[in-house]
Motif scaffolding. Sequence first.
Motif, PDB file in Angstrom:
ATOM      1  N   HIS A  54      62.739  67.761 -85.731  1.00 13.26           N
ATOM      2  CA  HIS A  54      61.347  68.290 -85.340  1.00 13.26           C
ATOM      3  C   HIS A  54      60.607  67.253 -84.447  1.00 13.26           C
ATOM      4  CE1 HIS A  54      57.451  70.365 -85.023  1.00 13.26           C
ATOM      5  NE2 HIS A  54      56.993  69.541 -85.862  1.00 13.26           N
ATOM      6  N   THR A  55      59.861  67.730 -83.474  1.00 12.20           N
ATOM      7  CA  THR A  55      59.222  66.567 -82.575  1.00 12.20           C
ATOM      8  C   THR A  55      57.549  66.838 -82.667  1.00 12.20           C
ATOM      9  OG1 THR A  55      60.974  66.566 -80.969  1.00 12.20           O
ATOM     10  CG2 THR A  55      58.942  65.892 -80.247  1.00 12.20           C
ATOM     11  N   GLY A  56      56.690  65.929 -82.826  1.00 13.65           N
ATOM     12  CA  GLY A  56      55.360  66.040 -82.915  1.00 13.65           C
ATOM     13  C   GLY A  56      54.866  64.634 -83.192  1.00 13.65           C
TER      14      GLY A  56
ATOM     15  N   ARG B  78      54.086  60.218 -80.591  1.00 14.29           N
ATOM     16  CA  ARG B  78      54.966  61.327 -80.469  1.00 14.29           C
ATOM     17  C   ARG B  78      56.199  61.002 -80.717  1.00 14.29           C
ATOM     18  NH1 ARG B  78      54.411  66.504 -79.411  1.00 14.29           N
ATOM     19  NH2 ARG B  78      56.138  67.830 -78.420  1.00 14.29           N
ATOM     20  N   LEU B  79      56.866  61.435 -81.924  1.00 12.45           N
ATOM     21  CA  LEU B  79      58.159  61.026 -82.254  1.00 12.45           C
ATOM     22  C   LEU B  79      59.135  62.339 -82.335  1.00 12.45           C
ATOM     23  CD1 LEU B  79      57.259  58.531 -85.079  1.00 12.45           C
ATOM     24  CD2 LEU B  79      57.483  58.045 -82.700  1.00 12.45           C
ATOM     25  N   THR B  80      60.479  61.978 -82.443  1.00 10.63           N
ATOM     26  CA  THR B  80      61.328  62.910 -82.933  1.00 10.63           C
ATOM     27  C   THR B  80      62.022  62.559 -84.017  1.00 10.63           C
ATOM     28  OG1 THR B  80      61.865  63.842 -80.683  1.00 10.63           O
ATOM     29  CG2 THR B  80      63.385  64.318 -82.476  1.00 10.63           C
ATOM     30  N   ILE B  81      61.699  63.314 -85.350  1.00 10.99           N
ATOM     31  CA  ILE B  81      62.324  63.021 -86.427  1.00 10.99           C
ATOM     32  C   ILE B  81      63.609  63.651 -86.969  1.00 10.99           C
ATOM     33  CG2 ILE B  81      61.718  62.677 -88.941  1.00 10.99           C
ATOM     34  CD1 ILE B  81      59.662  61.483 -87.079  1.00 10.99           C
ATOM     35  N   LEU B  82      64.555  62.997 -87.539  1.00  6.32           N
ATOM     36  CA  LEU B  82      65.769  63.723 -88.121  1.00  6.32           C
ATOM     37  C   LEU B  82      65.981  63.592 -89.507  1.00  6.32           C
ATOM     38  CD1 LEU B  82      69.156  63.670 -86.487  1.00  6.32           C
ATOM     39  CD2 LEU B  82      69.197  62.887 -88.772  1.00  6.32           C
ATOM     40  N   PHE B  83      66.049  64.778 -90.169  1.00  4.38           N
ATOM     41  CA  PHE B  83      66.458  64.538 -91.629  1.00  4.38           C
ATOM     42  C   PHE B  83      67.831  65.150 -91.903  1.00  4.38           C
ATOM     43  CE2 PHE B  83      65.196  64.195 -95.867  1.00  4.38           C
ATOM     44  CZ  PHE B  83      63.826  63.636 -95.994  1.00  4.38           C
ATOM     45  N   THR B  84      68.460  64.374 -92.894  1.00  2.20           N
ATOM     46  CA  THR B  84      69.816  64.908 -93.296  1.00  2.20           C
ATOM     47  C   THR B  84      69.909  64.973 -94.793  1.00  2.20           C
ATOM     48  OG1 THR B  84      70.927  62.878 -93.724  1.00  2.20           O
ATOM     49  CG2 THR B  84      70.750  63.593 -91.435  1.00  2.20           C
ATOM     50  N   ASP B  85      70.810  65.872 -95.314  1.00  2.64           N
ATOM     51  CA  ASP B  85      71.039  66.239 -96.730  1.00  2.64           C
ATOM     52  C   ASP B  85      72.412  66.610 -97.024  1.00  2.64           C
ATOM     53  OD1 ASP B  85      69.759  66.025 -99.258  1.00  2.64           O
ATOM     54  OD2 ASP B  85      70.535  68.197 -99.341  1.00  2.64           O
ATOM     55  N   ILE B  86      72.857  66.180 -97.989  1.00  2.00           N
ATOM     56  CA  ILE B  86      74.594  66.797 -98.388  1.00  2.00           C
ATOM     57  C   ILE B  86      74.174  67.962 -99.242  1.00  2.00           C
ATOM     58  CG2 ILE B  86      76.483  66.017 -99.599  1.00  2.00           C
ATOM     59  CD1 ILE B  86      76.059  63.221 -98.986  1.00  2.00           C
ATOM     60  N   VAL B  87      75.011  69.053 -98.646  1.00  4.75           N
ATOM     61  CA  VAL B  87      75.105  70.402 -99.338  1.00  4.75           C
ATOM     62  C   VAL B  87      75.655  70.163-100.663  1.00  4.75           C
ATOM     63  CG1 VAL B  87      75.575  72.836 -99.337  1.00  4.75           C
ATOM     64  CG2 VAL B  87      74.955  71.640 -97.261  1.00  4.75           C
ATOM     65  N   GLY B  88      75.149  70.502-101.889  1.00  9.71           N
ATOM     66  CA  GLY B  88      75.696  70.343-103.340  1.00  9.71           C
ATOM     67  C   GLY B  88      76.304  69.007-103.718  1.00  9.71           C
TER      68      GLY B  88
ATOM     69  N   SER C  68      62.988  72.436 -84.299  1.00 11.00           N
ATOM     70  CA  SER C  68      62.057  73.524 -83.948  1.00 11.00           C
ATOM     71  C   SER C  68      62.045  73.582 -82.276  1.00 11.00           C
ATOM     72  CB  SER C  68      60.760  72.515 -84.364  1.00 11.00           C
ATOM     73  OG  SER C  68      60.653  71.328 -83.704  1.00 11.00           O
ATOM     74  N   ALA C  69      61.205  74.559 -82.144  1.00 11.84           N
ATOM     75  CA  ALA C  69      60.773  74.797 -80.723  1.00 11.84           C
ATOM     76  C   ALA C  69      60.261  73.761 -80.039  1.00 11.84           C
ATOM     77  CB  ALA C  69      59.953  76.125 -80.438  1.00 11.84           C
ATOM     78  N   ASP C  70      59.489  72.722 -80.505  1.00 13.45           N
ATOM     79  CA  ASP C  70      58.827  71.696 -79.947  1.00 13.45           C
ATOM     80  C   ASP C  70      59.842  70.672 -79.455  1.00 13.45           C
ATOM     81  OD1 ASP C  70      56.282  72.248 -80.344  1.00 13.45           O
ATOM     82  OD2 ASP C  70      56.533  72.029 -82.534  1.00 13.45           O
ATOM     83  N   THR C  71      61.070  70.661 -80.443  1.00 11.93           N
ATOM     84  CA  THR C  71      62.136  69.762 -79.919  1.00 11.93           C
ATOM     85  C   THR C  71      62.755  70.533 -78.806  1.00 11.93           C
ATOM     86  OG1 THR C  71      62.296  68.604 -82.339  1.00 11.93           O
ATOM     87  CG2 THR C  71      64.262  68.585 -80.727  1.00 11.93           C
TER      88      THR C  71
ATOM     89  N   SER D 287      61.128  58.209 -73.271  1.00 11.72           N
ATOM     90  CA  SER D 287      60.628  59.664 -72.961  1.00 11.72           C
ATOM     91  C   SER D 287      61.591  60.683 -73.569  1.00 11.72           C
ATOM     92  CB  SER D 287      60.734  59.737 -71.560  1.00 11.72           C
ATOM     93  OG  SER D 287      61.622  59.428 -71.044  1.00 11.72           O
ATOM     94  N   ASP D 288      62.887  60.298 -73.838  1.00 15.68           N
ATOM     95  CA  ASP D 288      63.955  61.254 -74.216  1.00 15.68           C
ATOM     96  C   ASP D 288      64.439  61.191 -75.836  1.00 15.68           C
ATOM     97  OD1 ASP D 288      64.905  58.608 -74.344  1.00 15.68           O
ATOM     98  OD2 ASP D 288      66.934  59.026 -73.442  1.00 15.68           O
ATOM     99  N   HIS D 289      63.296  60.681 -76.467  1.00 11.52           N
ATOM    100  CA  HIS D 289      63.284  60.621 -78.085  1.00 11.52           C
ATOM    101  C   HIS D 289      64.054  61.996 -78.539  1.00 11.52           C
ATOM    102  CE1 HIS D 289      59.768  62.768 -78.488  1.00 11.52           C
ATOM    103  NE2 HIS D 289      59.139  62.082 -77.585  1.00 11.52           N
ATOM    104  N   ALA D 290      63.800  62.975 -78.147  1.00  5.12           N
ATOM    105  CA  ALA D 290      64.357  64.592 -78.578  1.00  5.12           C
ATOM    106  C   ALA D 290      65.746  64.384 -78.162  1.00  5.12           C
ATOM    107  CB  ALA D 290      63.459  65.616 -77.920  1.00  5.12           C
TER     108      ALA D 290
END
Length: 631
Positions: free
Chosen positions: A522-524, A419-429, A570-573, A483-486
């Motif tokens: 998102h966490t899952g 069970r992990l927490t994932i982070l995704f970034t992206d530059i706008v434009g 997400s609500a899971d996070t 345990s505090d990954h989120a």
Amino acid sequence: MALSLKRRYLKMPLTRIVSFTFGGFVALSIALVLFLSVKANVRNTFSLLNDKAILLTSSMEERLRDHFLAVEQAVTDLRPFFERGEIDFNDKDAGLELMKVAVATSSRLTVLVATDLKGENFGVFQAPNGRLWPFKRQLPPGGDRTYVLPDLTAASGPTWGPILNNDIGQFANVSVPIVRNGRMIGTLTAASSLDSLAESIRSLDEGVENTTFVMVNGDEILVHSDRDAFQSGGKGQAPLPASAEAFGDPVLAQLAQADVLDGFAKAARLGIEVSRLELGRRDYVIMKAVVPGYSTEPWVIGQYFRGATISREVERLMGSALVGIAAMIIAALVAFWLGRVVARPLKKLAEQSRAVATLSLENVDPLPRSRVAELDQVAQAFNSMVVGLRAMNTYVPRSLFHKLMRLGGSQAADAREARLTILFTDIVGFTALSETMSAAQTARYLNAHFAVLVAAVEDEGGTVDKFIGDGMLAFWGAPDARSDHAEAAVRAARRIARDLEVFNDQASARGEPCVRMRIGIHTGPAVVGNVGALDRWNYTVVGDTVNVTERLQTLGRELGSGDGVVILASADTVAELPGERGAERAGDFSLRGRSTQLEVFKLDPAAVPDTAAGTQRRVAGGGSFPPSAAE
């Protein structure tokens, strides 16, 4: 508490350890050799004699037992043929054929004879020339007095009779009862000439200074290796077997007067007696053991030699000790010199290894070459390793390196579900932005941007997975579980927002365009570990949780079009963020590739979580945090 009580070790410089400890050890060895040389040499000599007594006596006993075991096995193996009726006293011809085979196949059998209760017998006699003589009732000439029938019962085991002599030699004999239907019907006897046994034991004689012997019936000598020239002078006065007095060996004649020696406890435990006998101006050391079971009287086997042999051994050992002392003095001096020569490059290696252990590769200096082949090879291998690590560290995050090394490398990297927490970034434009910059400017811009992102992720204990164009994928909860990954992922996202504001201020001051960013969290459950094939592996995360995170980041186009940084979770996070203040419910959304809707929250980049974790509070948008089951 257990972690704080780490064992502390005394640490010393390698140069001092190798030079002084090794050199001091050699010097101490010299002093000990000077003090203990005579005592140790004598002790070692007696230890060797102890081992010699055990080895020689055991060898003699082993040959004795091997010889008689074959004889005993012959009657034991043939007896069932009589008891089953395959050989019968009424059909001696059939029995003789089987007995001839038994005698012919064993060089140690001289006579094999079956005797019924009336005293009638039949069997096979093997003459000294090897010819087989079957007989009925009467042995052939020369075969008489080779065995004695003992008193047996149906329950008796193999029973050995007395040693017998006749014109052709000495014989040992063993008998077993023949039992049919619980009743003894006769006796089966095997006799063996002792000539081959005597020759085998005489072969253990080590020369003119050693004499091997076998005695039986008290003082009767059966085997004597020096019957033609005694150590004490003279030669045998009577053919064997003969009493020790009649034979004329003064050592064996006075064997009973020998004094048992101390210092041979190991041999004594094995039933071997070591004694000393003085005869005039000469003394003799005697080693003997008693072997019961192959006659009516026990056998005595052993060897004796002159005591002067020990003195010569001590003199030789003393000479060797003096040579050894001189050699060790030289070795002590060489030890100090070699210690310094070897320790200097090893000390340098230890210093550089500490920097490698922390992956501070920029602080590692190349090791110098050495004239010592092994040290030079180590230096070259170390330098090549550092070059390879520097190249690898360019592509593998240092934080991931540290975690895998701490957790055990291969096991920590095995693919598993967590069970992990994932982070995704992206530059706008960014596509439009990059059209105004050259390739070099684009690379510098992205490098500076990613430096901000990586610092925020690693400071929160996360792992940067990869850079995808102008985006970054990071995760928390592996390889080391937490345990505090989120919470850590959200803190990293907010730090990115703060650092991006500073980054934009600096870019604006340089006349460069500012950056707007979308972040999805998102966490899952996800598969994390080594994924790839052959020699091309990546430590990465895969699964639906990763895809959902990317879709959340893309959803930021709709929910944060005017924001500098939009953070969607997400609500899971959010459910794992106790004390969260800045979570605004954005609604339920259908994400591409998913059949069910996902509840999404928009996080305030500047919010600070309530330290009183676990309290439920209202959030903007009419929702509650954490979300209720009804929501």
